[in-house]
Design an enzyme around this catalytic site. Structure first.
Site, PDB file in Angstrom:
ATOM      1  N   GLU A  33       1.092  -1.183   0.498  1.00 19.36           N
ATOM      2  CA  GLU A  33      -0.007   0.045  -0.155  1.00 19.36           C
ATOM      3  C   GLU A  33       0.766   1.085  -0.207  1.00 19.36           C
ATOM      4  O   GLU A  33       1.478   1.412   1.270  1.00 19.36           O
ATOM      5  CB  GLU A  33      -0.799  -0.233   1.307  1.00 19.36           C
ATOM      6  N   CYS A  82      -1.972   9.416   2.060  1.00 15.49           N
ATOM      7  CA  CYS A  82      -1.591   9.062   1.143  1.00 15.49           C
ATOM      8  C   CYS A  82      -2.341   9.560   0.071  1.00 15.49           C
ATOM      9  O   CYS A  82      -1.899   9.056  -1.305  1.00 15.49           O
ATOM     10  CB  CYS A  82      -0.953   7.602   0.648  1.00 15.49           C
TER      11      CYS A  82
END
Length: 502
Positions: free
Chosen positions: A226, A260
């Site tokens: 991720e 993110c």
């Protein structure tokens, strides 16, 4: 080798041995006890939530100490409340997801039974990041428990107070053979990555993700990565530009921009660029009457990230970009003492600037104009696929063209992180922004092996014809089957629309 280096190597060797021993104990317990039933899986999820909920105030304080300034409300929403719905969804559906999928139902009457059984992988390793140091280890751990696995977690050394609290608290809720928490610096993380887990889950930067994948490959350990990226935003030609600017500016400031999925750069129609910037500026100014003494304004997590973000802005300014700092009157920012950077709007960038190529991960928004929508789509497609692509405007033909012609982990329209709202929706990147997904059933599948189980009670062997001797009848049968297959394929080709050859 110096004495200091030798001492460091000895410590790393001992830590590697200790982690390896824990992994071995977890695997032995997994094999001894077998795949856990739904009750045990739910109990482990409940204990994991109890670990968080019983110690929420301590975790809030630890993260405030790690960041320097991080408000209690921000931590509660992003670290705890934000993951509850996903974990609750997982817990309530785990019994359903555990069921085998029946195949070839008609053949069961004749004595051929086939099904696919989701089975636990064994021991899952999780390496967490520093920006959400609790949420982004607890959520994958809950999913791994739902799939029936044991878990080892490596906490980020950047948020050392949170890491130590998690390490000290976990034994109050879990036996070490169920869940183990590891702390330490980069050398510990490197050793952790090299362990022969049954699956390794990593959240962090693409550069470190590449190192994790290389280490895992030595043991053929599958990985879920991720990662991050430069998330683009397109403001549609017919969008409400002021509403769009307000929401984009607000989204950029979540966790001080250290997210993110934050918007990184924004494409705005050229004739509406000034209106967008004016509204974004007014929004940011209205959000923060003060910054240095404001407990709601999140600091850069450490001096290294502070210096990196400031360096990106300074490099852009030095190379001709237009840089506007939205700082309250009388406050000198950026401030190294508090590690706070004022909201910053950057325009007129080009590809020679570092800010055009590096994920900012701070309160800085790049704004670009476009004349035709195709320009924005072409620019996005010439760069690595981001974790999320944003669109502000109506759900119309332009939006559908944007979705169809770009590549990203997810797409959100008209709101920050909207792609994460559905608890059942998979979350993950593509290309440089990651591989694999979790949240909902996608996470259960990530941490499971889908095992095909077929049994035959037929009076003859279905596959016996593949064994010699074959003889002329078998050759004739194979020839007939090939003719039928070729004829069917020719019919399909003639019925389908011709595709131009390159």
């Amino acid at each position: 080798m110096s004495t200091v280096d030798a001492h460091a190597d000895n410590i790393a060797d001992r830590q590697r041995a200790a982690m390896g021993a824990t992994l071995q104990r977890q695997r032995q317990a997994f094999v001894r006890d077998g795949p856990p039933g739904v009750g045990i899986r739910r109990n482990r999820i409940d204990r994991l939530m109890a670990l968080v909920l019983d110690n929420t105030d301590a975790f809030v304080d630890a993260m405030a100490a790690d960041f320097g300034t991080r408000s209690k409300a921000a931590t509660l929403f992003t670290e705890v409340i934000g993951m509850v719905s996903v974990i609750e969804h997982t817990r309530s559906h785990v019994a359903q997801w555990m069921r085998a999928t029946k195949l070839m139902r008609a053949a069961r009457l004749g004595g051929l039974r086939a099904e696919v059984q989701p089975s636990p992988l064994g021991v899952v390793g999780i390496i967490g990041p520093w920006n959400f140091p609790l949420n982004l280890v607890v959520l994958p751990a809950a999913t791994a428990f739902a799939a029936g696995n044991r878990v080892m977690i490596k906490m980020s050394e950047v948020t050392a107070n949170t890491a130590e609290l998690m390490r000290a608290t976990a034994p109050n809720y879990f036996d070490q053979t169920e869940l183990d928490v590891v702390t330490g610096g980069p050398e510990v993380a490197a050793a952790f990555s090299s362990l022969p887990f049954d699956h390794l889950f990593f959240t962090g930067s693409p550069s470190v993700g590449a190192q994790v994948q290389r280490a895992a490959a030595q043991n053929l350990v599958p990985v879920t990565l991720e990662l991050g990226g430069k998330n683009p935003v397109v403001v549609a030609p017919n969008a409400d530009v002021r509403r769009s600017a307000t929401r984009i500016a607000q989204g950029r400031m979540v966790n001080g921009g250290q997210v993110c999925v934050c918007p990184d750069y924004v494409f705005v129609p050229e004739d509406r660029l000034e209106a967008f910037v004016d509204t974004a500026r007014d929004t940011l100014r209205g959000m923060f009457g003060s910054i240095i003494s404001n407990d709601d304004y999140c600091s850069s997590v450490n001096r290294a990230n502070f210096d990196r973000v400031v360096g990106l802005v300074d490099d852009a300014r030095a190379n001709g970009a237009s840089v506007e700092t939205v700082a309250p009157e009388g406050e000198l920012l950026p401030d190294p003492g508090t590690r706070k950077i004022a909201p910053t709007i950057v325009r007129d960038i080009d590809d020679t600037m570092k800010i055009a190529n590096e994920e900012v991960f701070g309160p800085v928004l790049v704004v670009k104009g476009y004349a035709q929508l195709g320009e924005a789509i072409d620019y996005i497609n010439q760069r690595p696929a981001p974790l999320v692509a944003y669109w502000y405007g109506p759900d119309d033909a332009d939006f559908r063209a944007f979705v169809r012609n770009t590549r990203s982990g997810g797409v959100a329209r008209n709101d920050f992180a909207a792609q994460m709202i559905p608890s059942a929706a998979p979350f993950g990147g593509v290309g440089r922004s990651g591989m694999g997904a979790y949240h909902g059933k996608a996470g259960f599948d990530t941490f499971s092996h889908h095992r095909t189980v077929v049994g035959s009670d037929l009076p003859f062997s279905v596959t016996g014809s593949a064994a010699p001797p074959f003889g002329k009848p078998m050759l004739m049968y194979a020839d007939v089957m090939m003719r039928i297959t070729k004829a069917r394929n020719r019919r399909r080709l003639s019925a389908s629309r011709p595709v131009s050859r390159p």
